[in-house]
Write a protein that holds these residues in place. Structure first.
Motif, PDB file in Angstrom:
ATOM      1  N   ILE A   1      55.002   4.577  21.217  1.00  0.00           N
ATOM      2  CA  ILE A   1      56.281   5.281  21.302  1.00  0.00           C
ATOM      3  C   ILE A   1      57.014   5.058  19.989  1.00  0.00           C
ATOM      4  N   ARG A   2      57.146   6.116  19.217  1.00  0.00           N
ATOM      5  CA  ARG A   2      57.759   6.033  17.894  1.00  0.00           C
ATOM      6  C   ARG A   2      58.581   7.282  17.619  1.00  0.00           C
ATOM      7  N   ARG A   3      59.235   7.273  16.471  1.00  0.00           N
ATOM      8  CA  ARG A   3      59.993   8.448  16.017  1.00  0.00           C
ATOM      9  C   ARG A   3      59.076   9.336  15.174  1.00  0.00           C
ATOM     10  N   PRO A   4      59.034  10.633  15.455  1.00  0.00           N
ATOM     11  CA  PRO A   4      58.165  11.524  14.684  1.00  0.00           C
ATOM     12  C   PRO A   4      58.864  12.031  13.429  1.00  0.00           C
ATOM     13  N   GLU A   5      58.091  12.707  12.602  1.00  0.00           N
ATOM     14  CA  GLU A   5      58.605  13.288  11.360  1.00  0.00           C
ATOM     15  C   GLU A   5      58.609  14.806  11.468  1.00  0.00           C
TER      16      GLU A   5
ATOM     17  N   ILE B   1      64.975  29.754  10.216  1.00  0.00           N
ATOM     18  CA  ILE B   1      63.971  28.694  10.153  1.00  0.00           C
ATOM     19  C   ILE B   1      62.608  29.343  10.260  1.00  0.00           C
ATOM     20  N   LEU B   2      61.837  29.277   9.188  1.00  0.00           N
ATOM     21  CA  LEU B   2      60.586  30.030   9.100  1.00  0.00           C
ATOM     22  C   LEU B   2      59.424  29.303   9.770  1.00  0.00           C
ATOM     23  N   GLY B   3      59.399  27.992   9.725  1.00  0.00           N
ATOM     24  CA  GLY B   3      58.287  27.246  10.308  1.00  0.00           C
ATOM     25  C   GLY B   3      58.663  25.794  10.479  1.00  0.00           C
ATOM     26  N   THR B   4      58.182  25.189  11.545  1.00  0.00           N
ATOM     27  CA  THR B   4      58.449  23.772  11.827  1.00  0.00           C
ATOM     28  C   THR B   4      57.137  23.075  12.157  1.00  0.00           C
ATOM     29  N   LEU B   5      57.092  21.793  11.869  1.00  0.00           N
ATOM     30  CA  LEU B   5      55.916  20.988  12.195  1.00  0.00           C
ATOM     31  C   LEU B   5      56.379  19.560  12.461  1.00  0.00           C
ATOM     32  N   VAL B   6      56.105  19.065  13.656  1.00  0.00           N
ATOM     33  CA  VAL B   6      56.452  17.699  14.052  1.00  0.00           C
ATOM     34  C   VAL B   6      55.162  16.893  14.118  1.00  0.00           C
ATOM     35  N   MET B   7      55.125  15.805  13.362  1.00  0.00           N
ATOM     36  CA  MET B   7      53.925  14.982  13.261  1.00  0.00           C
ATOM     37  C   MET B   7      54.297  13.505  13.294  1.00  0.00           C
ATOM     38  N   PRO B   8      53.358  12.635  13.650  1.00  0.00           N
ATOM     39  CA  PRO B   8      53.623  11.192  13.505  1.00  0.00           C
ATOM     40  C   PRO B   8      53.841  10.849  12.041  1.00  0.00           C
TER      41      PRO B   8
ATOM     42  N   GLU C   1      62.720   2.904  24.583  1.00  0.00           N
ATOM     43  CA  GLU C   1      61.299   3.147  24.803  1.00  0.00           C
ATOM     44  C   GLU C   1      61.019   3.559  26.244  1.00  0.00           C
ATOM     45  N   SER C   2      61.732   2.972  27.189  1.00  0.00           N
ATOM     46  CA  SER C   2      61.493   3.310  28.588  1.00  0.00           C
ATOM     47  C   SER C   2      62.038   4.681  28.951  1.00  0.00           C
ATOM     48  N   SER C   3      62.999   5.201  28.164  1.00  0.00           N
ATOM     49  CA  SER C   3      63.552   6.525  28.449  1.00  0.00           C
ATOM     50  C   SER C   3      62.843   7.636  27.691  1.00  0.00           C
ATOM     51  N   ALA C   4      61.837   7.299  26.879  1.00  0.00           N
ATOM     52  CA  ALA C   4      61.096   8.317  26.132  1.00  0.00           C
ATOM     53  C   ALA C   4      60.073   8.962  27.064  1.00  0.00           C
ATOM     54  N   VAL C   5      60.376  10.166  27.540  1.00  0.00           N
ATOM     55  CA  VAL C   5      59.526  10.836  28.518  1.00  0.00           C
ATOM     56  C   VAL C   5      58.779  12.029  27.925  1.00  0.00           C
ATOM     57  N   TRP C   6      59.058  12.374  26.681  1.00  0.00           N
ATOM     58  CA  TRP C   6      58.412  13.541  26.080  1.00  0.00           C
ATOM     59  C   TRP C   6      57.240  13.113  25.204  1.00  0.00           C
ATOM     60  N   THR C   7      56.180  13.880  25.258  1.00  0.00           N
ATOM     61  CA  THR C   7      55.047  13.669  24.365  1.00  0.00           C
ATOM     62  C   THR C   7      55.257  14.456  23.076  1.00  0.00           C
ATOM     63  N   LEU C   8      54.435  14.180  22.083  1.00  0.00           N
ATOM     64  CA  LEU C   8      54.575  14.870  20.807  1.00  0.00           C
ATOM     65  C   LEU C   8      54.320  16.369  20.963  1.00  0.00           C
ATOM     66  N   ALA C   9      53.316  16.747  21.754  1.00  0.00           N
ATOM     67  CA  ALA C   9      53.032  18.172  21.962  1.00  0.00           C
ATOM     68  C   ALA C   9      54.187  18.866  22.676  1.00  0.00           C
ATOM     69  N   GLU C  10      54.803  18.189  23.639  1.00  0.00           N
ATOM     70  CA  GLU C  10      55.945  18.787  24.333  1.00  0.00           C
ATOM     71  C   GLU C  10      57.130  18.943  23.395  1.00  0.00           C
ATOM     72  N   LEU C  11      57.351  17.963  22.518  1.00  0.00           N
ATOM     73  CA  LEU C  11      58.448  18.078  21.561  1.00  0.00           C
ATOM     74  C   LEU C  11      58.229  19.255  20.620  1.00  0.00           C
TER      75      LEU C  11
ATOM     76  N   ALA D   1      56.646  22.035  21.287  1.00  0.00           N
ATOM     77  CA  ALA D   1      56.882  23.260  22.039  1.00  0.00           C
ATOM     78  C   ALA D   1      58.374  23.483  22.283  1.00  0.00           C
ATOM     79  N   LEU D   2      59.093  22.424  22.644  1.00  0.00           N
ATOM     80  CA  LEU D   2      60.523  22.562  22.893  1.00  0.00           C
ATOM     81  C   LEU D   2      61.285  22.933  21.627  1.00  0.00           C
ATOM     82  N   LEU D   3      60.916  22.329  20.500  1.00  0.00           N
ATOM     83  CA  LEU D   3      61.575  22.663  19.235  1.00  0.00           C
ATOM     84  C   LEU D   3      61.284  24.110  18.842  1.00  0.00           C
ATOM     85  N   GLU D   4      60.054  24.568  19.038  1.00  0.00           N
ATOM     86  CA  GLU D   4      59.713  25.957  18.743  1.00  0.00           C
ATOM     87  C   GLU D   4      60.538  26.908  19.611  1.00  0.00           C
ATOM     88  N   PHE D   5      60.681  26.584  20.886  1.00  0.00           N
ATOM     89  CA  PHE D   5      61.475  27.396  21.800  1.00  0.00           C
ATOM     90  C   PHE D   5      62.931  27.418  21.356  1.00  0.00           C
ATOM     91  N   TRP D   6      63.473  26.263  20.984  1.00  0.00           N
ATOM     92  CA  TRP D   6      64.874  26.183  20.584  1.00  0.00           C
ATOM     93  C   TRP D   6      65.144  26.977  19.310  1.00  0.00           C
TER      94      TRP D   6
END
Length: 487
Positions: free
Chosen positions: A104-108, A120-127, A258-268, A270-275
């Motif tokens: 469980i970490r902060r992504p880039e 916003i033309l393109g986004t990419l969230v990665m470890p 850490e215990s409140s982190a319920v989103w996975t990287l793939a879900e983040l 998708a949610l950012l793309e939707f937003w």
């Protein structure tokens, strides 16, 4: 006054101090120079006249930011057409998510924004990694494709189905927003000197697409202000509504994140793309105005239409998608009888059978291996390239994957869809509230009152009764020890 101004300037790059510290330093310098100082009240008034900014004795972050401002009047960058100037940058998001390796970490986040339309033309969230992984070239490739044409679009919709359900207004809203996204081809890209943008792959991608690469001055974020301010807009409009939000700074950070982190990287992702597609592109921005109606705020999509934006000329023969594949990160692999192994997963196709056990003939880094292109947004496919025929072969993943990892709870709740428009932020809040409520909480959190669990008592072995003489002897020894202490 000169000494006061010099000492005040020194403090803007030091740890914060009081006004008395500055007066002490000035008095020491004046004594060494043999100068007489005015009264203490006069020095305080002179210091108040110099320290006109509240940040001179305030936040260290604010003081450093203001000290980094250029010593000139601000000039606004004037652009007249979409794609004339595009800015790209990376930063660590203020949210804790579950990474593919289980940590469980902060992504880039790496993203590109068009200055003329604020699109916003393109986004990419990665470890976040310690070395560049050609993220700049990947984001550039994503920016040049329609959302529906991106290989990872199916993964985005699949993640959203897992979050919001298979039916609902969210799907219609996402599809309509994806169609309305402006398709902008950059003419120039302004970047900093980070590893993601100084790589050979990013420079080659810009040359291949005939895009000018402009480097900002070192430690000068004002050279790309739109992408820098966009990080704050993304944090306030989207990230702060996610479970695991870190607050943006240490003095605003919560506990037990850490215990409140319920989103996975793939879900983040998708949610950012939707937003971005549904919220950001359709929200009026204060910096988007037209001279004919200066009081009317425009959305990025409206600004694109107002500037006469149109669809770029489509390229033929599928060359556009091949160019996108050429922008992806490259790995070198051999073709085994079972397929190709990339990052622990196996990919295979019937079309790659003639290459099994064969060497490519390439030297250097390839060392006889074959070129494989990997799209981090589409982990279920890779692309094999035959350098002799310049043919691309798509390989599908054959290694089975489990369903979405269960983060300690059974996640089956689907938020109710609003009767009017689909409210993305509210739906995110309802889903993560259900996940957090069903997740077992840590009882050893020092920030909350500690409730000790009941420990069953264990009977000690019963001792035999002492003889009368032994009991009197021990009582006499205890009395002697107490008397010695009192003496």
């Amino acid at each position: 006054m000169t000494m006061l101004a010099e000492e005040l300037g020194r403090q803007r790059l030091e740890s914060i101090g009081t006004r008395s510290r500055i007066l002490k330093r000035v008095s020491w310098r004046a004594a060494d120079a043999g100068l007489a100082l005015p009264s203490r009240s006069t020095l305080y008034r002179a210091l108040a006249d110099l320290a006109l900014r509240s940040s001179d004795f305030g936040s260290t972050v604010t003081r450093k930011t203001e000290a980094n401002r250029p010593d000139r009047s601000f000039r606004r960058l004037t652009v007249t057409r979409p794609g004339e100037v595009v800015e790209m940058d990376s930063t660590v998001l203020d949210v804790m998510v579950r990474m593919p390796d289980g940590s469980i970490r902060r992504p880039e986040l790496t993203y590109a924004v068009d200055v003329a339309t604020w699109s916003i033309l393109g986004t990419l969230v990665m470890p976040k990694t310690s070395r560049g992984t050609d993220l700049g070239a990947t984001v550039l490739g994503l920016s040049l494709l329609r959302p529906q044409d991106r290989p990872g679009w199916k993964n985005v919709t699949a993640s959203l189905e897992d979050i919001f359900g298979t039916t609902g207004e969210w799907r219609d809203q996402l599809e309509a927003a994806a169609v309305a996204l402006p398709r902008i081809v950059p003419e120039s890209i302004t970047v900093d000197r980070g590893k993601n943008f100084t790589s050979v792959a990013f420079a080659a991608a810009c040359r291949a697409m005939e895009i000018s690469q402009v480097f900002a001055n070192p430690r000068t974020p004002t050279d790309k202000p739109h992408v820098e301010s966009g990080f704050r807009s993304i944090r306030l409009g989207f990230v702060q509504f996610l479970a695991g939000y870190t607050g943006g700074s240490l003095n605003k950070r919560g506990v037990n994140l850490e215990s409140s982190a319920v989103w996975t990287l793939a879900e983040l992702r998708a949610l950012l793309e939707f937003w971005v597609l549904s919220e950001w592109q359709n929200t009026p921005q204060s910096g988007l105005r037209m001279s004919s109606a200066p009081q009317q705020l425009l959305t990025p999509n409206q600004m694109f239409a107002a500037l006469g934006g149109s669809e770029p000329v489509a390229q033929t023969g599928g060359l556009e998608f091949e160019q996108y594949l050429g922008l992806l990160p490259i790995v070198w692999r051999t073709v085994q009888p079972y397929g190709v192994n990339v990052h622990g997963f196996t990919y295979d196709s019937e079309r790659v059978h003639p290459y099994r056990g064969q060497r490519s003939g390439l030297s250097g880094e390839a060392n006889g291996r074959w070129e494989i292109r990997v799209d981090v947004t589409c982990p279920d496919r890779v692309w094999f390239r035959d350098h002799r025929s310049c043919e691309w072969l798509e390989l599908s993943r054959v290694t089975p994957l489990a369903a979405r990892p269960v983060l300690g709870v059974a996640e089956t709740a689907v938020p109710a869809v609003p009767t009017r428009a689909f409210d993305l932020v509210r739906a995110i809040h309802e889903v993560q509230s259900t996940r957090i409520a069903a997740k077992p909480q840590c009882v050893n959190d020092k920030s909350e009152p500690f409730e000790s669990s009941v420990v069953p008592l264990r009977l000690l072995p019963r001792e035999e009764p002492l003889e009368t003489d032994q009991a009197e002897h021990r009582a006499a020894q205890a009395s002697a020890r107490r008397l010695r202490v009192l003496e």
